[in-house]
Design a protein around this motif. Structure first.
Motif, short mmCIF file in Angstrom:
data_model
loop_
_atom_site.label_atom_id
_atom_site.label_comp_id
_atom_site.label_asym_id
_atom_site.label_seq_id
_atom_site.Cartn_x
_atom_site.Cartn_y
_atom_site.Cartn_z
N ASP A 71 0.83 -1.21 0.00
CA ASP A 71 0.00 0.00 0.00
C ASP A 71 0.86 1.25 0.00
OD1 ASP A 71 -2.20 -1.62 0.06
OD2 ASP A 71 -2.48 -1.48 2.23
N LEU A 72 1.96 1.21 0.76
CA LEU A 72 2.84 2.38 0.82
C LEU A 72 3.50 2.63 -0.53
CD1 LEU A 72 4.24 4.55 2.56
CD2 LEU A 72 6.00 2.87 3.07
N VAL A 128 2.09 1.97 10.33
CA VAL A 128 2.49 0.65 10.82
C VAL A 128 3.87 0.29 10.28
CG1 VAL A 128 1.90 -1.81 10.76
CG2 VAL A 128 0.12 -0.10 11.11
N ILE A 129 4.23 0.78 9.10
CA ILE A 129 5.53 0.44 8.52
C ILE A 129 6.68 1.01 9.36
CG2 ILE A 129 6.97 0.63 6.47
CD1 ILE A 129 4.61 -1.25 6.19
N GLY A 168 16.39 -0.06 4.20
CA GLY A 168 14.95 -0.26 4.08
C GLY A 168 14.18 1.04 3.90
N VAL A 169 14.59 2.08 4.60
CA VAL A 169 13.94 3.39 4.46
C VAL A 169 14.14 3.93 3.04
CG1 VAL A 169 14.01 5.78 5.21
CG2 VAL A 169 14.02 3.96 6.90
N ILE A 170 15.33 3.77 2.52
CA ILE A 170 15.60 4.26 1.15
C ILE A 170 14.77 3.48 0.13
CG2 ILE A 170 17.37 4.42 -0.64
CD1 ILE A 170 19.39 5.03 1.53
N LEU A 171 14.72 2.16 0.27
CA LEU A 171 13.98 1.35 -0.69
C LEU A 171 12.48 1.63 -0.64
CD1 LEU A 171 15.79 -2.10 -0.36
CD2 LEU A 171 16.02 -0.43 -2.19
N LEU A 172 11.95 1.91 0.53
CA LEU A 172 10.52 2.19 0.67
C LEU A 172 10.20 3.67 0.51
CD1 LEU A 172 9.62 -0.09 3.72
CD2 LEU A 172 9.14 -0.52 1.31
N VAL A 175 14.66 2.79 -5.83
CA VAL A 175 13.60 2.65 -4.83
C VAL A 175 12.60 1.63 -5.36
CG1 VAL A 175 13.82 4.98 -3.88
CG2 VAL A 175 12.32 4.58 -5.83
N LEU A 176 12.00 0.89 -4.44
CA LEU A 176 11.05 -0.15 -4.84
C LEU A 176 9.81 0.41 -5.50
CD1 LEU A 176 11.25 -2.50 -1.73
CD2 LEU A 176 12.41 -2.75 -3.92
#
Length: 829
Positions: free
Chosen positions: A140-141, A156-157, A200-204, A280-281
């Motif tokens: 969703d993000l 929640v992430i 993880g923060v960068i990818l999301l 980024v994802l």
């Protein structure tokens, strides 16, 4: 001459478990241990600081700073759970269970506040939402256009990422002391945890970084400093750092940290690349949404036309005189768009995705209440209330949206469904609500009205139009109607002028005009419109033809269906129309109004060719074509939502006072139940493994350990893995069945033949009987404390292989309070 006494078999009572007040030496040892905690506290401080620096990277992804508060709070709770387990000498599983309990108990109030007061309660719906976001929240993000609402469920992430970082980092702080792991590897492991969080923060996150200074220089310098301090501490403990070279290596390490910080900026920028090259994802995740599943609003254009009086009274689907919506905050004459249609498949103009090669924003994405829309122009604030005539999936909007909120006064569940399913296309400035819109819904938005002026001198886009091939059947008209013009934009205006002057206006509902059918497929636009003796139609045919002609000439064009705002702001079906937008060289879309290519002159008579064909007796007159029904345009989602809403009308809502009571009492009780249930489950799982797993001899040994653990939970001073044999432990239990079980276990474990399954079952039956007897002799409070005791999960001493201690060695242990491994036979206080 008398002989000195020889050591003989140990006599007297077994080793006594020391208890009572700690001695002075123990207090000194406690002070030493307290001082040794400074190194651990320093590591935890670095872990918290680096995690906070990494979480700052979510700044472009969320609105506000609540994401940072939730993420850092998660790190603190994860660290606190490990520290509590460490102080109480609980196993690592206890810290994990505490963290999981905190996720569920605090996740609702912290991350689901936007769902209403029920989110503060540990209700099944709240827990289900947390689990759903835990599993699917990342998707969703990634499919929501940033920035995401900073008070929505997407929190929640960062919440779970913070908890996982604090928990794993705090557990790995002492990894350099693990026996089976090289100390150098253990030094590095906790530093890698915040690094993984940063990745993880960068990818999301988004293409645009929050701050290269924070995520590059400051983070790298702090991580290298932490790694250097841990390495120096390890060298000091092992003695490799003693001597005059220690200070020199320390200064060299600080110098390297400073050099790394200086190089972090250019190297980090080079590694990250430009915004278009940043990995980024979000760039690789396809949104799970197909706009082609929804009908084109232009296909139902005739339901907005004016019918003759008698037919209007009999029609239940005609919306010409019905109120579609009421809008305030905009000037009269403002264009309200329902949908921008960019793809023509030979049958209808449809909304499409990924058709504009000049931008990557032409997809329908989930958006939050705040939309990062880079359009410049006049800002307006409007409010829309849907009327009785509007029930569709397309959201009426004005210009380019910047902010959008749905009202929740009437039906909060319906409002939540609309808000969750709403998607917006920045390139098309079109919004869609797959859950469906109903009369009475209202929403407010802030939008920007761009400068969309268009003229013959406007430079058009040179990209190949999406509908270029589909418009090939209009080649003759595109050439004949634009003779004398060379510039593409001038040719478009020439074709528009020809349509306006030669064409005639007809909705096809008057008795003499019913030969002009609805629709805009190739047959209707070719044989029955541009090639017909009398070219007649309404805005549906004219806008569809004009957009196709522009595309065939070489100028990207699309059809927009919407309405013009009247003076009173009450939009009815009479104000619905369609116009064309052309793409300029700068990528913007400019409006070609309907009056530029469609006149209002009515057709004089029916075509002579048609009259000759009708004169024969074998050719019947054309049957009247009633306006098309719109019932088939309702999606399954709309019908399902309406059915659910009708079923929920008689539902029961939780009173406010009960919600408050459940918040105050429910959260602590839920947390307590989760912790207690986890302890009981862990013990049951351990007992099951001991009874069923491994060699029969190992299962018998597990039965004895189960009996000893039961005694320790009840308060008996029986040290585990301290060098005592089973028979010596049986002496501490001081019961006849315990002595029998100890001798039986030794006989089976060290006997010449392995025990059978029947012997294992018989032995465990004896263990269960002895456990029950031990518990029956205690009070209820003692039995309750034993059920929840974590004493048997402690591993203060390393477990040694089961072995028989020689009697001489046992005698020495009876005289010396420390065994051969240097472990003191003292029950921890």
């Amino acid at each position: 001459m008398s002989q000195p006494p020889q050591p003989g078999p140990r006599s007297g009572p077994p080793p006594v478990i020391q208890s009572g007040m700690p001695s002075r030496s123990r207090r000194a040892g406690g002070l030493t241990a307290l001082l040794a905690q400074r190194e651990r506290l320093r590591d935890l401080a670095f872990l918290l600081g680096l995690s906070a620096l990494a979480l700052i990277g979510f700044a472009p992804t969320f609105t506000g700073i609540w994401f940072f508060v939730v993420g850092v709070l998660g790190v603190v709770i994860g660290i606190g759970a490990v520290q509590l387990a460490h102080a109480r000498r609980w196993p690592a599983v206890a810290a994990i269970l505490l963290t999981v309990a905190a996720f569920f108990v605090l996740g609702g109030p912290l991350c689901l506040r936007s769902e209403g007061a029920s989110a503060y309660l540990p209700l099944p719906s709240t827990l289900g939402s947390l689990v759903d976001q835990l599993i699917f929240g990342w998707k969703d993000l990634l499919t929501t256009l940033p920035p995401v609402d900073g008070d929505g469920s997407a929190l929640v992430i960062p919440w779970v990422m913070g908890l996982a970082t604090g928990l794993s980092g705090a557990l790995l702080v002492g990894a350099h002391r693990w026996r089976h792991l090289p100390a150098q590897v253990g030094v590095v492991l906790p530093v890698l945890v915040p690094v993984a969080l940063l990745v993880g923060v960068i990818l999301l996150g988004t293409q645009h970084p929050a701050s290269v200074l924070v995520q590059g220089v400051l983070f790298a310098a702090a991580a290298l400093a932490w790694l250097a301090l841990r390495s120096l501490a390890l060298a000091t403990r092992t003695g490799s750092g003693a001597g005059t070279g220690f200070a020199r290596r320390g200064l060299a390490g600080l110098a390297l940290v400073g050099l790394a910080a200086a190089l972090a900026w250019p190297i980090g920028t080079w590694l990250a690349g430009s915004e278009d090259e940043r990995v980024v994802l979000r760039s690789y995740v396809e949104p799970p949404f197909d706009i082609g599943d929804y009908p084109s609003p232009l296909a139902g254009f005739r339901k907005y036309v004016e019918l003759p009086d008698k037919e209007a009274e009999q029609s239940s689907v005609n919306l010409h005189d019905k109120t579609l919506f009421t809008i305030s905050g905009v000037e009269p004459g403002t264009r309200v768009r329902f949908a921008a249609l960019e793809n023509y498949d030979g049958m209808v103009w449809r909304a499409a995705e990924d058709v504009d090669p000049t931008t990557s924003l032409d997809t329908y994405q989930r958006v939050s209440s705040t939309i990062d829309n880079p359009v410049e122009g006049e800002e307006v604030e409007a409010e829309v209330t849907l009327g009785e005539g509007y029930s569709d999936v397309w959201l009426p909007t004005v210009g380019a949206l910047r902010h959008l909120t749905f009202d929740e006064d009437s039906d909060s569940q319906q409002a939540d469904a609309i808000e969750d399913s709403f998607r917006y296309n920045l390139a098309a400035s079109t919004g869609i609500v797959p859950a469906g819109l109903r009369p009475g819904e209202s929403y407010r938005f802030t939008a920007v009205l761009p400068d969309d002026s268009l003229g013959k001198t406007t430079a058009p886009s040179t990209d190949l139009p999406a509908a270029y091939q589909s418009a090939a059947f209009l080649d003759t008209q595109a050439n004949d109607w634009t003779q004398g013009e060379i510039d593409p934009m001038a040719r478009v205006f020439a074709a528009a002028e020809h349509l306006r002057t030669v064409g005639r206006f007809s909705d096809g509902v008057a008795p003499k005009e019913r030969i002009y059918h609805a629709g805009h497929n190739q047959k209707r636009l070719g044989e029955e419109f541009v090639n017909y003796p009398i070219m007649a139609g309404n805005a549906e045919q004219y806008a569809a033809t004009m957009a196709l002609l522009a595309n065939r000439i070489g100028v990207p064009a699309r059809v927009v269906m919407g309405a013009l705002v009247p003076a009173d702001g009450v939009v009815t079906g009479a104000e619905v129309t369609a116009w064309v937008e052309l793409q300029a060289a700068d990528g913007s879309w400019r409006t070609l109004p309907t009056e530029a290519f469609m006149g209002r002159q009515k057709p004089a008579d029916q075509p002579p060719q048609q009259e000759e064909e009708m004169s024969g007796s074998v050719v019947p007159p054309p049957a009247p074509i009633p306006p098309p029904s719109t019932e088939g345009e309702q999606t399954d989602t709309q019908l399902k939502t309406r059915s659910e809403d009708e079923d929920d009308d008689s539902g029961w809502s939780v009173p406010l006072w009960l919600q408050i009571v459940l918040v105050v009492l429910g959260s602590p009780l839920l947390l307590l139940a989760l912790v207690l249930g986890s302890i009981l489950g862990a013990k049951a799982w351990r007992r099951h493994r001991r009874r069923t797993r491994g060699h029969p001899s190992a299962r018998i040994g597990g039965g004895w350990r189960e009996l000893v653990d039961n005694a320790r939970d009840l308060g008996h001073g029986v040290p585990v893995a301290s060098g005592l044999t089973r028979r010596e432990q049986a002496q501490l239990l001081d019961t006849v069945p315990a002595h029998q079980l100890a001798r039986s276990a030794d006989g089976h474990v060290f006997g010449p033949t392995p025990p059978g399954e029947d012997e294992v079952a018989s032995y465990w039956q004896g263990v269960d009987e002895q456990r029950a007897a031990m518990r029956s002799s205690e009070s209820r409070w003692t039995r309750f404390k034993a059920m929840l005791s974590l004493r048997t999960f402690r591993r203060r001493w390393a477990r040694e292989p089961e072995q028989i201690v020689p009697r001489s060695e046992a005698s020495r242990q009876a005289e010396d309070p420390r065994n051969k491994h240097g472990h003191e036979l003292v029950e921890p206080s």
